[in-house]
Design a protein around this motif. Structure first.
Motif, PDB file in Angstrom:
ATOM      1  N   VAL A 176      47.128  41.836  43.099  1.00  0.00           N
ATOM      2  CA  VAL A 176      46.964  42.985  44.007  1.00  0.00           C
ATOM      3  C   VAL A 176      45.485  43.356  44.129  1.00  0.00           C
ATOM      4  O   VAL A 176      44.980  43.596  45.226  1.00  0.00           O
ATOM      5  CB  VAL A 176      47.794  44.196  43.502  1.00  0.00           C
ATOM      6  CG1 VAL A 176      47.391  45.471  44.225  1.00  0.00           C
ATOM      7  CG2 VAL A 176      49.283  43.921  43.681  1.00  0.00           C
ATOM      8  N   THR A 191      43.747  40.510  46.212  1.00  0.00           N
ATOM      9  CA  THR A 191      44.205  40.226  47.571  1.00  0.00           C
ATOM     10  C   THR A 191      44.308  41.490  48.436  1.00  0.00           C
ATOM     11  O   THR A 191      43.791  41.533  49.542  1.00  0.00           O
ATOM     12  CB  THR A 191      45.583  39.523  47.524  1.00  0.00           C
ATOM     13  OG1 THR A 191      45.557  38.556  46.496  1.00  0.00           O
ATOM     14  CG2 THR A 191      45.907  38.875  48.835  1.00  0.00           C
ATOM     15  N   ALA A 192      45.034  42.499  47.937  1.00  0.00           N
ATOM     16  CA  ALA A 192      45.190  43.726  48.731  1.00  0.00           C
ATOM     17  C   ALA A 192      43.965  44.621  48.542  1.00  0.00           C
ATOM     18  O   ALA A 192      43.469  45.236  49.487  1.00  0.00           O
ATOM     19  CB  ALA A 192      46.446  44.469  48.315  1.00  0.00           C
ATOM     20  N   GLY A 193      43.473  44.736  47.324  1.00  0.00           N
ATOM     21  CA  GLY A 193      42.293  45.556  47.042  1.00  0.00           C
ATOM     22  C   GLY A 193      42.591  47.036  46.971  1.00  0.00           C
ATOM     23  O   GLY A 193      43.743  47.469  47.090  1.00  0.00           O
ATOM     24  N   PRO A 216      48.945  55.181  47.329  1.00  0.00           N
ATOM     25  CA  PRO A 216      48.686  53.900  46.677  1.00  0.00           C
ATOM     26  C   PRO A 216      47.252  53.391  46.890  1.00  0.00           C
ATOM     27  O   PRO A 216      46.736  53.442  47.990  1.00  0.00           O
ATOM     28  CB  PRO A 216      49.686  52.977  47.378  1.00  0.00           C
ATOM     29  CG  PRO A 216      49.909  53.583  48.726  1.00  0.00           C
ATOM     30  CD  PRO A 216      49.639  55.048  48.605  1.00  0.00           C
ATOM     31  N   LEU A 217      46.661  52.938  45.800  1.00  0.00           N
ATOM     32  CA  LEU A 217      45.454  52.114  45.832  1.00  0.00           C
ATOM     33  C   LEU A 217      44.248  52.715  46.539  1.00  0.00           C
ATOM     34  O   LEU A 217      43.596  52.055  47.347  1.00  0.00           O
ATOM     35  CB  LEU A 217      45.800  50.746  46.474  1.00  0.00           C
ATOM     36  CG  LEU A 217      46.941  49.962  45.809  1.00  0.00           C
ATOM     37  CD1 LEU A 217      47.322  48.759  46.641  1.00  0.00           C
ATOM     38  CD2 LEU A 217      46.570  49.535  44.400  1.00  0.00           C
ATOM     39  N   PRO A 249      55.853  51.538  44.937  1.00  0.00           N
ATOM     40  CA  PRO A 249      57.164  50.936  45.204  1.00  0.00           C
ATOM     41  C   PRO A 249      58.278  51.631  44.421  1.00  0.00           C
ATOM     42  O   PRO A 249      58.032  52.226  43.373  1.00  0.00           O
ATOM     43  CB  PRO A 249      56.996  49.494  44.738  1.00  0.00           C
ATOM     44  CG  PRO A 249      55.540  49.241  44.737  1.00  0.00           C
ATOM     45  CD  PRO A 249      54.891  50.544  44.439  1.00  0.00           C
ATOM     46  N   THR A 302      51.151  48.924  40.846  1.00  0.00           N
ATOM     47  CA  THR A 302      50.163  49.679  41.645  1.00  0.00           C
ATOM     48  C   THR A 302      49.434  50.681  40.755  1.00  0.00           C
ATOM     49  O   THR A 302      48.229  50.879  40.879  1.00  0.00           O
ATOM     50  CB  THR A 302      50.793  50.444  42.826  1.00  0.00           C
ATOM     51  OG1 THR A 302      51.888  51.210  42.359  1.00  0.00           O
ATOM     52  CG2 THR A 302      51.241  49.516  43.909  1.00  0.00           C
ATOM     53  N   GLU A 331      55.676  43.735  48.601  1.00  0.00           N
ATOM     54  CA  GLU A 331      55.789  45.115  49.034  1.00  0.00           C
ATOM     55  C   GLU A 331      54.422  45.812  48.953  1.00  0.00           C
ATOM     56  O   GLU A 331      53.978  46.479  49.888  1.00  0.00           O
ATOM     57  CB  GLU A 331      56.783  45.767  48.051  1.00  0.00           C
ATOM     58  CG  GLU A 331      57.256  47.142  48.386  1.00  0.00           C
ATOM     59  CD  GLU A 331      58.144  47.185  49.598  1.00  0.00           C
ATOM     60  OE1 GLU A 331      58.528  46.124  50.125  1.00  0.00           O
ATOM     61  OE2 GLU A 331      58.417  48.310  50.040  1.00  0.00           O
ATOM     62  N   ILE A 332      53.745  45.614  47.824  1.00  0.00           N
ATOM     63  CA  ILE A 332      52.448  46.273  47.605  1.00  0.00           C
ATOM     64  C   ILE A 332      51.401  45.705  48.560  1.00  0.00           C
ATOM     65  O   ILE A 332      50.613  46.443  49.148  1.00  0.00           O
ATOM     66  CB  ILE A 332      52.012  46.080  46.137  1.00  0.00           C
ATOM     67  CG1 ILE A 332      53.022  46.734  45.197  1.00  0.00           C
ATOM     68  CG2 ILE A 332      50.624  46.656  45.897  1.00  0.00           C
ATOM     69  CD1 ILE A 332      52.882  46.332  43.742  1.00  0.00           C
ATOM     70  N   MET A 333      51.441  44.371  48.765  1.00  0.00           N
ATOM     71  CA  MET A 333      50.485  43.736  49.682  1.00  0.00           C
ATOM     72  C   MET A 333      50.691  44.262  51.100  1.00  0.00           C
ATOM     73  O   MET A 333      49.739  44.506  51.823  1.00  0.00           O
ATOM     74  CB  MET A 333      50.682  42.218  49.683  1.00  0.00           C
ATOM     75  CG  MET A 333      50.484  41.577  48.337  1.00  0.00           C
ATOM     76  SD  MET A 333      48.767  41.493  47.874  1.00  0.00           S
ATOM     77  CE  MET A 333      48.871  40.456  46.437  1.00  0.00           C
ATOM     78  N   GLY A 383      49.497  47.972  51.173  1.00  0.00           N
ATOM     79  CA  GLY A 383      48.047  47.967  50.965  1.00  0.00           C
ATOM     80  C   GLY A 383      47.505  49.327  50.572  1.00  0.00           C
ATOM     81  O   GLY A 383      48.269  50.260  50.351  1.00  0.00           O
TER      82      GLY A 383
END
Lengths: 327, 492
Positions: free
Chosen positions: A35, A38-40, A217-218, A251, A260, B409-411, B414
């Motif tokens: 995560v 890739t997602a950051g 999130p994030l 999630p 996360t 799901e997380i990707m 984002g």
């Protein structure tokens, strides 16, 4: 030095609980690396973006998303201290964080109080903050103290400074405090330095610690990122405490939420370490589930205990001290 | 409401093996065991029963017929205890799906007994407990899946003492299909009728042995003395193949030594000597190990069932029973609080709950009573049910795999945004624990309801709507006849 009860070690006194196996911890760690790479994480602070870019992160200035290559994560984690001294104004109350010893601290920050005299429900004041700080000083079971309610009779631009003032004047134990942004953090550090006798005296004997929350999130918002940087620069212990709500800001599954949550906490810890290697940080958690019917965070749900026990396990996995919610 | 009545009717708690806890080391257990053997061999236990003394004398124990004292050599004790079964069934009176298999893989929760005072559900006033209360609580227990077996929660004080246990049994069997567990049978004459009732309900003495619908809890009289009536009753139950749960309950500091470990040694000696007798006379009879304790409140002289040391003692008792390869019944949540919705009652019950289950006993009797297990508030059961549901959710542990890890799901979401509108959220939402009485919203009031009010309402709903499968008409008539005969014989 205060001594806490010992939990989780294999000795004849005390007992421990394993919520996650080594395999499960590895899985969560690997998913987190994925995560982060890739997602950051979105970091809405120019200063932080510059620091992270210099450290080798992949920064998109336009979207403010920072992606963390695996080696940056691993290096940053290797620089974190395993034990953090929470010094107190009265050295008899020093508390060493780390290992398996558990201490207790009041949770903050409340905004309402039931007036002890009139029984009426009202907004909390600076004086209430002082009283809670005094109680945290008096109660033997409390290891880290401070004001537990907000000084809502003071301006928004300085309420946290007023809280820190009464925390210092009413509590001789280590004080834990939130800060809204970098400027406020610097002022707090100046207050603490005034008590300790200078900023140098504060290094190694920090009489207070700071707390920030990533936004799930994030995301790290500007104020939070600034506090991370200032705390690291001044060797003030930093609590990175994520407060995700499973199903809403993370999630719905407990283990997905741990991923996360972990990514958020690690992103701020990495920022601290690349700002100042070896900066004292803790792994924080107050994550729970979301009540879909009421739209509230259910802090009484069994998942709160499960998630927070697992977060403490993750902190142990990384060799970091932890700070988790107990209900 | 979170209970799924009609789908799952008993819902035992299985602790994720990695989460099991242990409070005694192997060496601790060995020390307690050796001390127990020494006490049994040197000091002995008083058995005020001719039959017991003879049985012990015949197998080589050292018996003093004048003092009624038996000294048991270690090899005799261990040889005899070893033949007791590690696993057996405590059955329902009907549906085999409600049978309890005591094999160490799960913990079945039962009600607590036996109180003497009831807060009347209608008038809200305190009064002596009655047969109707026994029936009412059986019905509620039949409904709640968290409860797997029923121990009559209060005494039927509106019937004469000699036949009281029999009326409690009749009220219980009529109002729940689940397994019945009784402690008040302590006179052999009464016990014979109790056994006859169980035989009737099971449909004969052989079926009663295979699927016993009734079990007995007997208690030693500390220090180191067995009770004559209880002992004879236990032997009668063992003869009929009905499980006997053998209990010691010393009070630390008065009937037991003033240390937890010392009390454990003495209680262990009392239980093992009783179980030894049962296995000598009825080899392989199903028995269960039950080591309870109370603390002496030095300020008042009263018993004190709650307290942090108590939880650790109970945890240790589970490990000790399992050391002897016996199923164990444990307990927790005894509180001296007066009201269910108080900080004290909540703390005493909830703090112990998770801890106690993590030690993995086969049976657990925590639910429903206040004031040191003497006071019944009918709605307290709903409070306890809620705690049990939380424990159930926690002890499952965390499932970590590629699906629940939710990487895709997380990707997808984002940084920023939310998970509220995701299919994954809808699909998995129901797996999350749903709050019951503690979190009910009242649209009229625009606030959360008082959990007590929600609990009272649920009790009312159960009493008005829930029906356990009825007893066979013929059995019902036979039971009534039996009660009449017993009344004539036992009540003068």
């Amino acid at each position: 030095m205060r001594k806490g009860p010992v939990a989780g070690t294999e000795v004849t006194t005390g007992w421990g609980l394993k919520t996650l196996t080594r395999d499960a911890l590895d899985k969560i760690h690997v998913a987190t690396l994925d995560v982060l790479q890739t997602a950051g994480v979105s970091v809405d602070c120019d200063k932080a973006l510059d620091i992270l870019k210099k450290a080798g992160c992949w920064v998109n200035k336009k979207t403010r998303v920072v992606r963390f290559p695996q080696h940056v994560v691993t290096e940053a984690l290797s620089m974190c201290p395993s034990h953090v001294l929470l010094a107190a104004r009265n050295p008899a109350h020093d508390f060493m964080m780390g290992g398996r010893e558990v201490g207790f601290s009041p949770f903050g920050v409340g905004v309402l109080v039931i007036d002890p005299e009139s029984g009426e429900l009202r907004e909390s004041t600076k004086e209430d903050g002082a009283k809670t700080a005094l109680m945290s000083d008096a109660l033997e079971s409390v290891d880290v103290g401070g004001a537990a309610v907000a000084a809502r009779d003071k301006p928004d631009s300085s309420y946290d400074l007023h809280m820190l003032e009464v925390s210092f004047t009413h509590c001789s134990k280590h004080v834990h405090s939130d800060a809204e942004d970098g400027d406020r953090a610097i002022k707090m550090i100046e207050m603490a330095a005034a008590i300790a006798g200078g900023t140098d005296e504060l290094k190694g004997r920090p009489i207070f610690s700071l707390c920030i929350c990533p936004t799930s999130p994030l995301q790290l918002i500007e104020g939070a990122a600034q506090v991370v940087i200032e705390a690291a620069r001044h060797w003030i212990p930093l609590n990175v405490l994520s407060m995700a709500m499973a199903g809403a800001s993370s999630p719905i599954s407990v283990s997905g939420t741990l991923v996360t949550h972990n990514a958020e906490v690690l992103s701020a810890i990495i920022l601290a370490q690349v700002t100042n290697p070896g900066a004292p940080v803790w792994y924080g958690c107050s994550t729970t589930t979301f009540d879909m019917k009421r739209g509230t965070a259910t802090v009484g749900a069994p998942e709160l205990g499960m998630i927070n026990a697992a977060a403490a396990e993750l902190a142990n996995y990384y060799g970091l001290p932890s700070y988790v919610a107990g209900g | 409401m979170s209970e799924k009545s009609g789908t799952v009717r008993i819902d035992p708690i299985s602790v994720n093996p990695g989460m099991r806890i242990s409070v005694l080391t192997d060496r601790d257990i060995e020390t307690i065991h050796q001390a127990t053997l020494t006490i049994l061999e040197k000091t002995g236990v008083r058995f005020p029963s001719e039959r017991a003394l003879r049985a012990f004398a015949d197998t080589g124990a050292e018996v003093d017929f004048n003092n009624h004292t038996v000294r048991i050599p270690p090899d005799l004790l261990m040889k005899t205890i070893a033949i007791a079964p590690r696993a057996f069934t405590m059955a329902s009176r009907g549906d085999p799906g409600l049978d309890l298999l005591l094999d160490g893989t799960k913990t079945y929760v039962g009600t607590d007994g036996t109180g003497t005072t009831t807060v009347d559900f209608e008038t809200r006033k305190r009064r002596a407990s009655t047969k109707r209360d026994v029936a009412m609580m059986a019905l509620i227990s039949d409904y709640l899946p968290s409860i797997s077996f029923y121990w009559p929660m209060v005494s039927a004080q509106d019937v004469p003492p000699p036949v009281r246990p029999l009326h409690e049994l009749e009220a219980s069997f009529t109002n729940t299909e689940k397994h019945i567990h009784i402690i008040s049978c302590i006179e052999p004459k009464t016990a014979r009728y109790g056994i006859e009732m169980a035989t009737l309900i099971a449909g004969g003495s052989e079926p009663a042995k295979r699927r016993p619908p009734l079990s007995l809890l007997v208690c030693a009289t500390s220090p180191l003395t067995q009770h004559e009536g209880s002992l004879d009753t236990a032997l009668a139950f063992a003869e009929a193949g009905l499980p006997v749960l053998f209990c010691a309950m010393p009070i630390v500091g008065s009937t037991g030594p003033a240390s937890m470990a010392g009390t454990m040694v003495m209680g262990n000696a009392e239980i093992l000597s009783g179980l030894c007798l049962i296995q000598i006379l009825y080899p392989r009879a199903p028995v269960c190990y039950v080591l309870f304790h109370d603390l002496l409140n030095p300020l008042t002289g009263e018993c004190w069932t709650s307290g942090p040391q108590g939880s650790v003692f109970q945890a240790g008792s589970v490990e000790l029973g399992h050391y002897y390869n016996l199923p164990v019944m444990s307990g927790y949540g005894g509180t001296d609080a007066h009201e269910p919705e108080t900080w004290q009652a909540g703390k005493d019950y909830a703090v112990d709950a998770l801890f106690s289950f993590l030690t993995g006993p086969e049976l657990m009797v925590p639910s429903g009573l206040l004031e040191t297990a003497t006071l019944l508030h009918p709605e307290k059961m709903l409070f306890d049910n809620e705690t049990l549901n939380s424990v159930k959710a926690m002890t499952k542990g965390l499932r970590v795999d590629s699906e629940t890890g939710a990487i895709d799901e997380i990707m997808d979401v984002g940084p920023g945004g939310h998970f509220l509108d995701r299919d994954f959220t809808c699909k998995n939402l129901r797996e999350l624990w749903q709050p019951g009485i503690a979190h009910q919203w009242s649209p009229q009031r625009g606030d959360f309801r008082d959990p007590r009010e929600a609990a009272v309402e649920k009790v009312k709903w159960i009493l008005e709507n829930h029906q356990p499968p009825p007893l066979d008409e013929k059995v019902k008539i036979e039971l009534e006849k039996l009660l009449k005969t017993a009344g004539r014989e036992l009540v003068s």
